[in-house]
Design a protein around this motif. Structure first.
Motif, PDB file in Angstrom:
ATOM      1  N   ASN A 813      21.567  35.969  12.233  1.00 41.81           N
ATOM      2  CA  ASN A 813      21.575  36.860  11.074  1.00 41.81           C
ATOM      3  C   ASN A 813      20.160  37.395  10.820  1.00 41.81           C
ATOM      4  OD1 ASN A 813      22.395  38.252   8.835  1.00 41.81           O
ATOM      5  ND2 ASN A 813      22.507  36.456   7.517  1.00 41.81           N
ATOM      6  N   PHE A 814      19.703  38.307  11.697  1.00 46.24           N
ATOM      7  CA  PHE A 814      18.341  38.815  11.593  1.00 46.24           C
ATOM      8  C   PHE A 814      18.112  39.550  10.275  1.00 46.24           C
ATOM      9  CE2 PHE A 814      19.204  38.678  16.206  1.00 46.24           C
ATOM     10  CZ  PHE A 814      18.129  37.917  16.621  1.00 46.24           C
ATOM     11  N   GLU A 815      18.945  40.545  10.015  1.00 42.28           N
ATOM     12  CA  GLU A 815      18.755  41.364   8.816  1.00 42.28           C
ATOM     13  C   GLU A 815      18.973  40.548   7.551  1.00 42.28           C
ATOM     14  OE1 GLU A 815      17.659  44.289   8.521  1.00 42.28           O
ATOM     15  OE2 GLU A 815      17.646  45.019  10.585  1.00 42.28           O
ATOM     16  N   GLY A 816      19.976  39.687   7.565  1.00 43.75           N
ATOM     17  CA  GLY A 816      20.267  38.879   6.377  1.00 43.75           C
ATOM     18  C   GLY A 816      19.124  37.958   6.014  1.00 43.75           C
ATOM     19  N   LEU A 817      18.494  37.349   7.017  1.00 45.17           N
ATOM     20  CA  LEU A 817      17.366  36.448   6.765  1.00 45.17           C
ATOM     21  C   LEU A 817      16.185  37.218   6.189  1.00 45.17           C
ATOM     22  CD1 LEU A 817      16.235  33.591   7.034  1.00 45.17           C
ATOM     23  CD2 LEU A 817      15.502  34.179   9.357  1.00 45.17           C
ATOM     24  N   HIS A 818      15.935  38.404   6.738  1.00 42.58           N
ATOM     25  CA  HIS A 818      14.814  39.202   6.223  1.00 42.58           C
ATOM     26  C   HIS A 818      15.068  39.621   4.775  1.00 42.58           C
ATOM     27  CE1 HIS A 818      12.256  42.776   5.650  1.00 42.58           C
ATOM     28  NE2 HIS A 818      11.439  42.205   6.545  1.00 42.58           N
ATOM     29  N   ARG A 819      16.306  40.054   4.462  1.00 47.17           N
ATOM     30  CA  ARG A 819      16.622  40.466   3.095  1.00 47.17           C
ATOM     31  C   ARG A 819      16.498  39.299   2.125  1.00 47.17           C
ATOM     32  NH1 ARG A 819      20.808  43.367   5.673  1.00 47.17           N
ATOM     33  NH2 ARG A 819      22.276  41.688   5.137  1.00 47.17           N
ATOM     34  N   TYR A 820      16.936  38.111   2.565  1.00 42.94           N
ATOM     35  CA  TYR A 820      16.861  36.953   1.675  1.00 42.94           C
ATOM     36  C   TYR A 820      15.414  36.641   1.299  1.00 42.94           C
ATOM     37  CZ  TYR A 820      17.322  32.247  -0.142  1.00 42.94           C
ATOM     38  OH  TYR A 820      17.249  31.133  -0.955  1.00 42.94           O
ATOM     39  N   LYS A 821      14.525  36.654   2.266  1.00 39.50           N
ATOM     40  CA  LYS A 821      13.136  36.317   1.984  1.00 39.50           C
ATOM     41  C   LYS A 821      12.431  37.432   1.210  1.00 39.50           C
ATOM     42  CE  LYS A 821      12.795  33.183   5.920  1.00 39.50           C
ATOM     43  NZ  LYS A 821      12.115  32.795   7.166  1.00 39.50           N
TER      44      LYS A 821
END
Length: 862
Positions: A813-821
């Protein structure tokens, strides 16, 4: 009624246990049915059957299939009437299934009342019927068939008396008399149902008399069934067969009667002979083709389907016993693995080599000629030889329980099965390889060592065994082709009949592969010897970590890496060996001058063993060092660092964080810091949370760049804990770096039952606590492949990375991890990979991925 394994339920709800002998009878019938199928198929050649069916128009075949389905559907009415007469109501689906299996097997096995009756007893007793009721159903069905056959046969004898008498070798007057008698018996039965309703006493038995409506239904159902069966064969007759359906139906019944009198299953042979006699106007060869199609459509295809249904039924009935047997087998296999697996795989490799050294069976090669192109056959022969050599080598890895050896062997055994079939239809070899593969798959749990497959050591006896197998293969080639004079042209001769050239080429491939592997092992650099870390080593590392500004250095305390100290003990590099790479985790830890000297020492050690030096997740502050080392750099992504002096829950920008935090507090979340000295008191709770987290995600622990649950590792750190109703629902161990410079968390786990947004709550509280302690930064870790350039002139790696980021969401989940942080409003800092350029960079990326994921096999499974 509800169906259950091994027992039935009567309408009153009482349990009826099946006798053991019924299970044995079901098994015996199943075995007998398969033996009879083999016997029936032996009467024909497949090519004859296929040629005959091809000669029949497709429309006629389809119509025959539809009529067959209607016929077997009509047979279910036998069961339905019998059960209604016995006073039993069952779901039609169960009735239809039982009827189809019983009749399809009974038609082919013979003695329909016995064979079909046994199947009915097996099915109906499980449904709660008593023996009297089951016997009534069987007898009623037999009587129904007899009524229809008697009526139709009687009509046939009356209308075709001359032909019937000549076929049966009796006078026409006798045929007329028998026909009248048969019709009279059927009519008398119907009259009896009108005149008598009480049971008819016959000796010690009392025969119940059905109501007239049952009698008429019996006659109607039986006549319809027989006419449908006759229709199947009729539509398969040649178009120029000069016979009407009414006349043909009479002849069909005479043939059926002749088959019944002989008591041969399905009237096989007798039915065909009588039909040929009764239809002299139809050429015998064309009539035989039609009857072969009839046998296949009306008998064999339903028989095969019934066998499959019976097998599934018996497996379902005994699923618990079968499950226990599988567990016992798995336990036994686990006990004798991996030594037995190594021997079996070694033997499988020898079988492939010996097969490649000997000529194929001529009749099978003739058959393959029309199916397999010559290049495929030649390639399969070479492939089988190559797989054989590989299995001899991999067997040693299986003996040492290596996970990588298991995965490669499973795939190679599958390739060996395919090669065995394509090079000469050697199904015996394919079965052997498949059985070995099945045993390996069942015992996968025993092959759990992650040691390097390349570094495996071969004992003297093992090397001798490999050489002996190759020597025997050479001897087999010489022995098998001693009559073939050697010539250089043999090596380039390609033909289906050219067995000797194929075996020579296969043996050459085997020798080259074995020789190349042996030469590579002799010439490669000797592997380094690593010294196990001591408690003093961890103490020295802890002191250097405390002064280092990067929290990643805490991974040295995980214990899964080698640690290289400089001579003065003022710097260290933590690294792991994978494939052809020595992968260092992060930058060297220590003073700048000592780290530079240690990096050169690390490079020298890699050069001595011909390994590639790789530095993973290095910081931008040290890029000049890696350029001086001659390494190339690629961007891995960016890590998120929150500047704690500006962090808080106030303001519109952090409204989402504020809402998550308040909701967690409202739901009962409580945060606390457990000091490392007190950690032992909560370790059981933490372990339970960790195991629940892993089970929920169906994953295992990773390593290298991430921590894993280990009590010794966790004892080095304070731990942040979230409780709800007094129970630990989430936790994370706390990394500290530098004098109040940076804080982070590593092993972060949660379990079900905690407040919603518990991870947000944990992060927020950790940041507020770090801020209160005076720390400057809180590191949220790296977001892989973030921050790559989108410009058309960006480096190739950036373009590849963007593609992986866009289309690899199913794997990570590349995009999801970036959005979360990003919602924590961090400062993004790049991280890089430093490794030799060119093709070595691709190898370094694969080795790093393997280390992080726990092995290449786990990467491939994703």
């Amino acid at each position: 009624m509800r169906y259950s394994s091994g027992q039935g339920m009567t309408s009153a709800g009482a349990k009826v246990r099946l006798p053991v002998w019924t299970t044995l009878l079901g098994l015996v019938l199943f075995v007998l049915a398969f033996f009879w199928l083999d016997h029936v198929l032996a009467q024909y050649r497949w090519r004859t059957i296929l040629a005959g069916l091809v000669a029949i128009p497709s429309y006629d075949l389809a119509l025959a299939g539809v009529l067959t389905c209607c016929g077997y559907g009509c047979l279910t009415l036998y069961e339905l009437l019998g059960l209604r007469f016995a006073g039993v109501k069952l779901p039609y689906s169960r009735i239809a299934l039982t009827s189809f299996v019983a009749y399809a097997i009974g038609h082919n096995v013979g003695m329909n009342t016995l064979s079909g009756g046994a199947i009915r007893y097996r099915a109906y007793s499980a449904a709660g019927l008593n023996p009297t009721q089951i016997g009534t159903v069987v007898a009623f069905g037999t009587l129904t068939f007899a009524l229809g056959a008697a009526l139709l046969l009687g009509i046939s004898l009356l209308t075709q008396a001359g032909v019937s008498g000549s076929v049966l070798h009796v006078r026409a007057s006798l045929a007329l008399s028998v026909g009248a008698l048969l019709i009279g018996l059927a009519a008398g039965y119907i009259v009896l149902t009108f005149l008598r309703s009480e049971a008819l006493p016959i000796g010690r038995f009392r025969l119940p008399i059905p109501a007239p409506r049952f009698a008429f239904a019996q006659v109607g159902v039986a006549c319809t069934d027989l006419l449908l069966a006759a229709s199947v064969l009729y539509v398969l007759l040649p178009n120029d067969a000069a016979v009407s359906f009414i006349a043909f139906a009479g002849l069909y019944l005479v043939s059926v009667a002749a088959g019944i009198v002989t008591n041969i299953p399905g009237g096989l042979g007798v039915f065909e002979s009588v039909m040929i006699l009764l239809l002299p106007a139809v050429p015998a060869d064309r009539l035989i083709v039609s009857m072969l199609g009839y046998r296949v459509i009306y008998y064999l295809l339903p028989f095969l389907i019934a066998l499959g249904l019976l097998a599934m039924h018996e497996l379902w009935l005994h699923r618990q016993a079968l499950s226990r047997a599988m567990r016992l087998a798995r336990g036994w296999l686990t006990a004798v693995m991996p030594q037995a697996a190594a021997v079996a795989v070694f033997a499988a490799g020898a079988v492939l080599l010996f097969s490649a050294a000997t000529p194929g069976l001529e009749d099978r090669l003739v058959w393959l000629r029309d199916i397999v192109p010559l290049p495929i056959l030649e390639f399969s022969h070479l492939l089988g030889s190559a797989v054989g050599v590989a299995l001899l080598i991999l067997a040693n890895g299986l003996y040492r329980r290596l996970d990588g050896a298991w995965w490669i062997t499973v795939w190679l055994l599958g390739a060996g099965c395919l090669a065995s079939l394509l090079k000469g239809f050697d199904y015996e070899e394919a079965i052997i390889l498949g059985m070995v593969n099945g045993v390996l798959i069942m015992a996968h749990a025993r092959f759990n060592r992650r040691a390097s497959l390349i570094e495996q050591r071969f004992s003297g006896p093992w090397i001798v065994a490999v050489v002996l197998v190759l020597g025997v293969a050479l001897w087999l080639v010489i022995l098998a082709y001693s009559h073939v004079p050697y010539a250089n042209s043999l090596w380039s001769e390609f033909a289906f009949e050219a067995d000797a050239p194929r075996s020579l080429r296969a043996l050459l491939v085997a020798a080259l592969l074995a020789g190349a592997y042996g030469l590579w092992r002799l010439l490669r650099p000797a592997p380094p010897t690593f010294i196990a870390l001591t408690a003093q080593d961890f103490e020295r590392a802890s002191a250097l970590i405390a002064a280092n500004p990067d929290t990643t250095a805490n991974l040295a305390l995980l214990g899964d890496k080698n640690i290289m100290f400089d001579e003065a003990g003022t710097a260290f590099i933590m690294y792991e060996v994978c494939g052809s790479s020595w992968v260092a985790m992060g930058d060297p830890v220590g003073g700048a001058r000592a780290c530079e000297q240690l990096a050169w020492s690390f490079l020298e050690q890699c050069d001595r063993v011909a390994a590639s030096p790789v530095f993973y997740q290095v910081s931008p502050e040290n890029l000049a060092l890696y350029v001086d080392l001659g390494l190339s750099l690629i961007k891995l992504g960016e890590e998120a660092r929150v500047e704690l002096a500006h962090f808080g829950l106030e303001g519109s920008e952090r409204a989402d964080l504020r809402q998550s935090h308040r909701r967690a507090v409202r739901d009962g979340a409580r945060f606390e810091i457990v000091a490392r000295a007190d950690l032992s008191s909560v370790l059981p709770e933490l372990r339970a949370v960790s195991e629940a987290w892993l089970a929920e995600r169906k994953t295992g622990e990773k390593g290298f760049s991430l921590g894993f649950f280990d009590e010794q590792y966790l004892s080095h750190f304070d731990c942040a804990v979230v409780r709800s109703e007094g129970k630990v629902v989430a936790f994370a161990n706390i990394w500290k770096a530098g004098p109040l410079h940076e804080m982070s968390v590593d092993l972060m786990r949660q379990c079900e039952g905690g407040p919603k947004g518990v991870i947000d709550f944990l992060f927020i509280e950790c940041m507020l606590w770090a801020k209160a302690q005076g720390y400057r930064w809180f590191n949220l870790g790296m977001a892989p492949l973030s921050g790559l350039e989108t410009h058309p002139l960006a480096p190739a790696w950036h373009k590849v990375g963007r593609l992986v980021q866009r289309y690899g969401e199913n794997f990570y989940n590349f995009e999801g991890l970036h959005r979360y942080k990003e919602k924590f409003l961090p400062v993004w800092r790049p991280r890089y990979l430093a490794a030799p350029g060119g093709i070595s960079m691709a190898g370094a990326l694969l080795d790093v991925t393997s280390l992080i994921s726990g092995g290449v096999t786990k990467v491939l499974r994703k």
